[in-house]
Design a protein around this motif. Sequence first.
Motif, short mmCIF file in Angstrom:
data_model
loop_
_atom_site.label_atom_id
_atom_site.label_comp_id
_atom_site.label_asym_id
_atom_site.label_seq_id
_atom_site.Cartn_x
_atom_site.Cartn_y
_atom_site.Cartn_z
N GLY A 160 17.93 36.05 51.84
CA GLY A 160 19.22 35.49 52.25
C GLY A 160 20.35 35.76 51.28
N VAL A 161 20.26 36.89 50.55
CA VAL A 161 21.27 37.24 49.54
C VAL A 161 21.83 38.62 49.84
N GLY A 162 23.14 38.76 49.69
CA GLY A 162 23.78 40.05 49.87
C GLY A 162 25.03 40.15 49.03
N THR A 163 25.41 41.35 48.64
CA THR A 163 26.64 41.56 47.86
C THR A 163 27.55 42.53 48.58
N GLY A 164 28.84 42.35 48.40
CA GLY A 164 29.82 43.23 49.03
C GLY A 164 31.12 43.22 48.27
N ASP A 165 31.94 44.21 48.53
CA ASP A 165 33.22 44.32 47.85
C ASP A 165 34.31 43.61 48.64
N VAL A 166 35.21 42.97 47.91
CA VAL A 166 36.34 42.28 48.52
C VAL A 166 37.64 42.77 47.88
N VAL A 167 38.73 42.60 48.61
CA VAL A 167 40.05 42.94 48.09
C VAL A 167 40.99 41.79 48.39
N CYS A 168 41.86 41.48 47.46
CA CYS A 168 42.82 40.40 47.66
C CYS A 168 43.81 40.78 48.75
N THR A 169 44.14 39.84 49.60
CA THR A 169 45.05 40.13 50.72
C THR A 169 46.49 40.31 50.26
N GLU A 170 46.81 39.82 49.05
CA GLU A 170 48.16 39.96 48.52
C GLU A 170 48.12 40.81 47.26
N PRO A 171 49.08 41.73 47.10
CA PRO A 171 49.09 42.55 45.88
C PRO A 171 49.59 41.74 44.69
N GLY A 172 49.32 42.27 43.49
CA GLY A 172 49.82 41.63 42.28
C GLY A 172 48.74 41.02 41.44
N ALA A 173 49.15 40.53 40.26
CA ALA A 173 48.21 39.94 39.30
C ALA A 173 47.62 38.62 39.80
N LYS A 174 48.22 38.06 40.84
CA LYS A 174 47.71 36.80 41.39
C LYS A 174 46.24 36.92 41.79
N GLY A 175 45.83 38.11 42.24
CA GLY A 175 44.46 38.30 42.70
C GLY A 175 43.43 38.49 41.61
N ASN A 176 43.87 38.59 40.36
CA ASN A 176 42.92 38.73 39.24
C ASN A 176 42.37 37.35 38.91
N VAL A 177 41.19 37.05 39.42
CA VAL A 177 40.62 35.71 39.24
C VAL A 177 39.34 35.79 38.42
N ALA A 178 38.98 34.67 37.83
CA ALA A 178 37.83 34.61 36.92
C ALA A 178 36.51 34.55 37.69
N THR A 179 35.44 34.65 36.93
CA THR A 179 34.09 34.55 37.49
C THR A 179 33.87 33.21 38.20
N ASN A 180 33.16 33.26 39.34
CA ASN A 180 32.76 32.06 40.09
C ASN A 180 33.94 31.22 40.57
N THR A 181 35.02 31.89 40.97
CA THR A 181 36.17 31.17 41.52
C THR A 181 36.34 31.40 43.03
N ILE A 182 35.77 32.49 43.56
CA ILE A 182 35.80 32.72 45.01
C ILE A 182 34.60 31.99 45.60
N THR A 183 34.82 30.79 46.06
CA THR A 183 33.69 29.92 46.45
C THR A 183 33.82 29.35 47.86
N ALA A 238 44.00 43.36 43.80
CA ALA A 238 42.80 43.13 43.00
C ALA A 238 41.55 43.36 43.85
N GLN A 239 40.50 43.90 43.24
CA GLN A 239 39.25 44.15 43.94
C GLN A 239 38.07 43.68 43.10
N GLY A 240 37.01 43.31 43.75
CA GLY A 240 35.82 42.84 43.04
C GLY A 240 34.63 42.72 43.97
N THR A 241 33.58 42.12 43.48
CA THR A 241 32.32 41.98 44.22
C THR A 241 31.97 40.51 44.37
#
Length: 391
Positions: free
Chosen positions: A131-154, A91-94
């Motif tokens: 003091g704000v920046g955006t970047g792309d991230v990728v889940c370290t494990e493959p699979g649907a596990k990495g598909n997470v909702a908004t505001n959960t990577i905190t 999974a990938q996101g910002t």
Amino acid sequence: MLDRNGFKRKRYSDLIEDMTLKAKELFGEDINVTERSFLGILIRLFAWFLAILWEVAEKVYNSGYMHKAEGIQLDRKGWEFGITRLQEAHAQGTIEIRGAPGFVVEEGTMFETESGILFELIEEVTLDENGVGTGDVVCTEPGAKGNVATNTITIVSNPNENIISVTNPEPVTGGRERETDAEFVERYQQTLSGLGSSTTDSIRSELLKLSGVRAAVVIENNQSVPDEAGRPPKSVSTYILGGDPDEIAQVIFSKKAAGIEAYGTEQVEVFDMAGFPHTIGFSRATEVPISIQLTIQKNDRFPAEGVQQVKTELIKYIGGEDADGTFYVGLNMGETVVFSKLINQVYKVDGVDDVHLVVGVKGQTPGTSNVTMDITEVAQITHEDIEVQVT
């Protein structure tokens, strides 16, 4: 045996019967071939090994047919038609990072959700004057596990005094498990119907080959006036669930007929072999939120975590995000949420004696009827939209 009707495998019991008849033919009808006699034991010993050979022969025969082949044999049949199995994907996101102005967040910095799903920053991010920046991230494990909702990577995995907070303003998507044999065969059948170019089937089948595309619908307006949905004349409108915009646009451009407009709410520029630009349009599927209310009458076998298990089974059928952040594919575009299938999903959990359930589009009055979707819509649900009472 193999004849004009195909291959029929001899089973262990068939082999014992055939070998027993042959023994009596050779040694006489009164020969002792019971399962405890020497000859009976020998017959059953040979029959067991021969049954394995018959099973191998059956698999070799079946490997020549797409709908019967398994595993690597199925992959090789797909290669004959230019179709490959979709592998597991990350999974990938910002994410949005807040901290000290000018601070450089290094590539490889780890972030995570409260449930411990790890994401790695794949590019260096410099925080601006606010003091704000955006970047792309990728889940370290493959699979649907990495598909997470908004505001959960905190969470910053390794806390840094220059990083105040982190979040993902949009859902992280694209993670999937390795395509199963059944899924691969279904996609193969859909793809076969669209061999060639310049047809709606060929566009759809090619889109379904893309990683991350869950479903696709292609609608053409071959009239000289706009249709009832406002699609322009002489155009094709593609509705997509998932997938990369650039890859989607390139497929549509390569498959649509020349002179036909690719219409949609998203516009992507692609280039032909001569380097000339073309604007390709497509639209995203409309996700329709579903809500469910149910009352369960349980017995002693109902597990302590039974309520969550019920929610998970319902989410698996419809599609959406579970409490642990796992995303399930569920129904495709245009598919109806069938009321009776919801009941069946609940009964998959042990200890359920009776179920009273109502379902509907979120914000509308629920009922006991099927919830239908337009061809460009897909039903989705979250664990928060499932209310369960246990008696």
